[in-house]
Design a protein around this motif. Structure first.
Motif, mmCIF file in Angstrom:
data_model
loop_
_atom_site.group_PDB
_atom_site.id
_atom_site.type_symbol
_atom_site.label_atom_id
_atom_site.label_comp_id
_atom_site.label_asym_id
_atom_site.label_seq_id
_atom_site.Cartn_x
_atom_site.Cartn_y
_atom_site.Cartn_z
ATOM 1 N N GLN A 35 0.842 -1.194 0.000
ATOM 2 C CA GLN A 35 0.000 0.000 0.000
ATOM 3 C C GLN A 35 0.877 1.242 0.000
ATOM 4 O O GLN A 35 1.368 1.672 1.031
ATOM 5 C CB GLN A 35 -0.913 -0.008 1.235
ATOM 6 C CG GLN A 35 -1.819 -1.215 1.335
ATOM 7 C CD GLN A 35 -2.885 -1.239 0.252
ATOM 8 O OE1 GLN A 35 -3.257 -0.198 -0.278
ATOM 9 N NE2 GLN A 35 -3.383 -2.416 -0.085
ATOM 10 N N THR A 63 3.040 -6.715 3.747
ATOM 11 C CA THR A 63 1.585 -6.607 3.633
ATOM 12 C C THR A 63 0.861 -7.195 4.837
ATOM 13 O O THR A 63 1.331 -8.155 5.449
ATOM 14 C CB THR A 63 1.092 -7.319 2.352
ATOM 15 O OG1 THR A 63 -0.331 -7.265 2.289
ATOM 16 C CG2 THR A 63 1.542 -8.773 2.316
ATOM 17 N N ALA A 64 -0.274 -6.596 5.162
ATOM 18 C CA ALA A 64 -1.135 -7.131 6.215
ATOM 19 C C ALA A 64 -2.090 -8.182 5.655
ATOM 20 O O ALA A 64 -2.737 -8.905 6.416
ATOM 21 C CB ALA A 64 -1.931 -5.995 6.858
ATOM 22 N N ASN A 65 -2.175 -8.268 4.326
ATOM 23 C CA ASN A 65 -3.072 -9.228 3.677
ATOM 24 C C ASN A 65 -2.311 -10.505 3.354
ATOM 25 O O ASN A 65 -1.481 -10.518 2.447
ATOM 26 C CB ASN A 65 -3.642 -8.620 2.394
ATOM 27 C CG ASN A 65 -4.393 -7.336 2.645
ATOM 28 O OD1 ASN A 65 -5.136 -7.228 3.609
ATOM 29 N ND2 ASN A 65 -4.182 -6.345 1.788
ATOM 30 N N VAL A 66 -2.574 -11.549 4.103
ATOM 31 C CA VAL A 66 -1.817 -12.789 3.930
ATOM 32 C C VAL A 66 -2.718 -13.965 3.548
ATOM 33 O O VAL A 66 -2.373 -15.119 3.767
ATOM 34 C CB VAL A 66 -1.009 -13.126 5.206
ATOM 35 C CG1 VAL A 66 0.103 -12.116 5.417
ATOM 36 C CG2 VAL A 66 -1.916 -13.192 6.432
ATOM 37 N N MET A 67 -3.884 -13.659 2.967
ATOM 38 C CA MET A 67 -4.729 -14.722 2.446
ATOM 39 C C MET A 67 -4.052 -15.312 1.213
ATOM 40 O O MET A 67 -3.204 -14.682 0.575
ATOM 41 C CB MET A 67 -6.107 -14.169 2.083
ATOM 42 C CG MET A 67 -6.863 -13.562 3.250
ATOM 43 S SD MET A 67 -7.314 -14.779 4.516
ATOM 44 C CE MET A 67 -8.617 -15.656 3.641
ATOM 45 N N ASP A 70 -4.037 -13.211 -1.872
ATOM 46 C CA ASP A 70 -3.173 -12.033 -1.762
ATOM 47 C C ASP A 70 -1.725 -12.412 -2.033
ATOM 48 O O ASP A 70 -0.999 -11.693 -2.744
ATOM 49 C CB ASP A 70 -3.292 -11.405 -0.369
ATOM 50 C CG ASP A 70 -4.695 -10.907 -0.076
ATOM 51 O OD1 ASP A 70 -5.250 -10.190 -0.928
ATOM 52 O OD2 ASP A 70 -5.225 -11.236 1.000
ATOM 53 N N CYS A 74 0.983 -11.341 -5.050
ATOM 54 C CA CYS A 74 2.361 -10.885 -4.843
ATOM 55 C C CYS A 74 3.321 -11.678 -5.733
ATOM 56 O O CYS A 74 4.215 -11.117 -6.370
ATOM 57 C CB CYS A 74 2.762 -11.050 -3.378
ATOM 58 S SG CYS A 74 1.894 -9.954 -2.238
ATOM 59 N N HIS A 82 7.139 -12.799 1.380
ATOM 60 C CA HIS A 82 6.387 -11.743 2.052
ATOM 61 C C HIS A 82 6.740 -11.692 3.530
ATOM 62 O O HIS A 82 7.199 -12.670 4.123
ATOM 63 C CB HIS A 82 4.879 -11.964 1.888
ATOM 64 C CG HIS A 82 4.318 -12.998 2.824
ATOM 65 N ND1 HIS A 82 4.439 -14.359 2.587
ATOM 66 C CD2 HIS A 82 3.662 -12.876 4.014
ATOM 67 C CE1 HIS A 82 3.878 -15.018 3.577
ATOM 68 N NE2 HIS A 82 3.396 -14.150 4.453
ATOM 69 N N GLY A 84 4.639 -10.396 6.901
ATOM 70 C CA GLY A 84 3.312 -9.970 7.329
ATOM 71 C C GLY A 84 3.358 -8.802 8.296
ATOM 72 O O GLY A 84 4.357 -8.546 8.965
ATOM 73 N N SER A 271 0.653 0.245 11.657
ATOM 74 C CA SER A 271 0.497 -1.200 11.830
ATOM 75 C C SER A 271 0.166 -1.565 13.276
ATOM 76 O O SER A 271 0.098 -2.747 13.611
ATOM 77 C CB SER A 271 1.790 -1.919 11.416
ATOM 78 O OG SER A 271 2.086 -1.689 10.064
#
Length: 321
Positions: A35, A63-67, A70, A74, A82, A84, A271
């Motif tokens: 972001q 990233t905070a999105n770790v699904m 997502d 990446c 990544h 988190g 965060s």
């Protein structure tokens, strides 16, 4: 945090700046925030991957999105891994180490020293571990990069403040101020999770959910939380922990304060990361913050008022621009 790992760090304000920096000088690894304004992390990575000279450059998503979807996005953009959010210092150090040294073992002295610093992120103290009921002390200290002094300072203030907050929660339920009650429960849920107090966070979440759905909350549930926090505060008060490191008291501020000095701190605050308190202390020690501002920021962080602390830093960013 990265400097403590013996890494030389350059910070880009946005994805476009990051691309220009990478084209202008050599980097061993890139930590790419997803972001970002102007050009986001996906677009910046895709652009970099179009340039063949950067095919082997490790790019790690922040990233905070770790699904799963997502992380696949990446990977599709050209990222190699990544980290988190909120950032776990030890996991970050391990990820960086794996990507810096996965192809060959370092041989020059500087590289070996850097790897040794990164290895510290994996160390677990063998000293006798203090046990606190309802708190995963070891995991919480690891989240703070092994900074036990910061942990004990934060949790002592947390216990003291949250006793009063749960009493306020009880009173809000009695008088029917459900909006205030829900806000207190939500804050307790997040703050306790940040300190690895999983059971307390779960119980606060149950109260928050009940209030939000219009269900009856038994006052005994809240009183149990208050009693737990009283016992926690008593146990913490009996510990003989060393005092939290003092900030060197001075109102002298360096004339060489730049915007980059506050970008990392702002990212930590956004965060909701308690590691931000150490960043404040480092800035104060280097005369980048005056005594009044640093003490105010530390108070806000230790009270888990990350949003208010971020506003203070945003003001500092405006002044340094």
């Amino acid at each position: 945090m990265l400097s403590s790992l013996n890494l030389q760090v350059s910070i880009a304000e946005n994805g476009q700046v990051a691309v220009e920096m990478i084209k202008a000088q050599a980097f061993d690894i890139v930590l790419m925030d997803i972001q970002m304004p102007v050009m986001d992390g996906y677009s910046a990575t895709k652009y970099i991957r179009k340039l063949s000279q950067f095919n082997a450059l490790p790019i790690i998503a922040m990233t905070a999105n770790v699904m799963k979807e997502d992380l696949q996005k990446c990977q599709s953009a050209g990222m190699n891994g990544h980290i988190g959010k909120p950032i776990n210092f030890n996991q970050m150090a391990e990820t960086i180490r794996n990507h810096l040294y996965k192809q060959s073992e370092p041989t020059d002295p500087v590289a070996l020293q850097t790897e040794a610093q990164l290895d510290k992120g994996k160390e677990v103290k063998n000293d006798e571990q203090i046990e606190i009921a309802g708190v995963d002390v070891e995991r919480a200290i690891k989240r703070l990069g092994g900074n036990d002094k910061a942990f004990w300072s934060i949790i002592k203030k947390f216990a003291r403040n949250q006793i009063e907050e749960t009493i306020n929660l009880n009173q809000a339920l009695v008088i029917g101020d459900l909006e205030h009650a829900e806000r207190i429960a939500h804050s307790l849920k997040g703050a306790s999770a940040n300190l690895c107090m999983d059971d307390l966070s779960k119980r606060a979440a149950e109260i928050e959910k009940a209030i939000g759905s219009g269900e009856q909350v038994e006052l005994e549930q809240v009183e149990d939380l208050t009693e737990f926090l009283r016992k926690l505060h008593k146990q913490l008060s009996e510990l003989n922990q060393e005092d939290t490191p003092l900030i060197k008291r001075t109102n002298v501020v360096s004339l060489k304060v730049t915007k980059e000095d506050f970008i990392q701190l702002e990212a930590l605050l956004l965060s909701c990361d308690t590691q931000s308190v150490e960043q404040v202390r480092e800035l104060a020690a280097n005369h980048k913050l005056d005594e009044t501002t640093s003490e105010r920021l530390i108070d806000l962080i230790e009270d888990f008022e990350f949003e208010e602390a971020a506003k203070v830093v945003a003001h500092l960013l405006e002044k340094s621009a």
